[in-house]
Design an enzyme around this catalytic site. Sequence first.
Site, PDB file in Angstrom:
ATOM      1  N   LYS A   1       0.844  -1.204   0.000  1.00  0.00           N
ATOM      2  CA  LYS A   1       0.000   0.000   0.000  1.00  0.00           C
ATOM      3  C   LYS A   1       0.876   1.251   0.000  1.00  0.00           C
ATOM      4  CE  LYS A   1      -3.841  -2.393   2.185  1.00  0.00           C
ATOM      5  NZ  LYS A   1      -4.527  -2.772   3.414  1.00  0.00           N
TER       6      LYS A   1
ATOM      7  N   ASP B   1     -11.228   3.190   4.433  1.00  0.00           N
ATOM      8  CA  ASP B   1     -11.745   1.860   4.102  1.00  0.00           C
ATOM      9  C   ASP B   1     -13.271   1.812   4.095  1.00  0.00           C
ATOM     10  OD1 ASP B   1      -9.711   0.094   3.425  1.00  0.00           O
ATOM     11  OD2 ASP B   1      -9.118  -0.208   5.509  1.00  0.00           O
TER      12      ASP B   1
ATOM     13  N   GLN C   1      -4.859  -1.576   9.642  1.00  0.00           N
ATOM     14  CA  GLN C   1      -4.709  -2.857   8.947  1.00  0.00           C
ATOM     15  C   GLN C   1      -5.364  -3.978   9.764  1.00  0.00           C
ATOM     16  OE1 GLN C   1      -3.346  -3.384   5.809  1.00  0.00           O
ATOM     17  NE2 GLN C   1      -4.042  -5.483   6.074  1.00  0.00           N
TER      18      GLN C   1
END
Length: 288
Positions: free
Chosen positions: A49, A116, A93
């Site tokens: 990422k 997200d 994460q």
Amino acid sequence: MTVILDGKGFALKIEEELREKILSLPSKPKLAVVIVGDNPASQIYVKNKQLAAKRVGIDSITIELPKDTSDINLLNQIEILNRDETIDAILVQLPLPDHINKSSVLQAISPIKDVDGFSPYNLGLLFSGSEPVSLPCTPKGIIKLLKHYNIPLEGRNAVVIGRSLIVGKPMALLLQRENATVTLAHSKTQNLRDITKKADIIVCAVGKPHLIDSSYISGNPVIIDVGINRVEGKITGDVDFDGVKDMTSYITPVPKGIGPITIAMLLENTYELYNFHQKIRAQYGDLR
Ligand code: NAD
């Protein structure tokens, strides 16, 4: 003839367009990634990422916390990032270590930095039929890929296998939003084969290598394989690609399918949050 959906190529195109758009911004968007513990797969995802962010001109920082970090320590860290005016996007994460309450962590991320789209506020907007600040990356990317290939969704029978917060549930909502008729299958679903054999579109997000073989397929469906499994050092999906490929109209490979698109959506969401923040600042002076 079967079309292999080129996730990697599509992701590169999105990245290229984003790089151009970011070049013309007055400053760089900034992404903060929080990782707890030393799960090797998570470490690789975070690294990928960061590299992707760099490719398109997004600044990123990573906050690494030890495996035994307390809930309160993690929540404090998120609050610091929420208040930091230089940060546009926050990603925690997953998975988190078992002792940490995942829901309270996702609730703690400011909805306007929730890259997200997993915060209850953003998921609630999606559920209620409104537009969230950010959409969850994997399902958002899948809808984009299907549209990119002009695959019709309206009125089609779609089966989503797996009901996780990050893929299955939002995927079902997004397909429904496109007027597909959606079945959400999971580990307790009975007679899955009977269901998948009637599907026009199958999205599989389970995490079991080659769960879906030719016995699940009939009528040339579109197959989207989200699974990422490591088998004997190789990455493989949830679908027996070689065994079912010729029975499908469209199919994604693993690797080079949905994985790169998910990362491209993370970058796109960061860019969109940056623009959203610029608008808030123009109106109110700061993000508070
Ligand atoms: P998860 O582990 O949170 O949930 C798995 C789901 O599968 C559950 O809802 C469970 O009910 C269902 N399930 C388990 N066994 C089943 C069975 N035999 N039949 C039907 N359903 C069954 O999953 P997740 O976090 O959504 O991840 C799923 C897979 O997708 C994993 O391999 C993960 O690595 C991968 N993934 C890939 C990407 C990507 O970018 N490509 C993104 C997220 C997740």
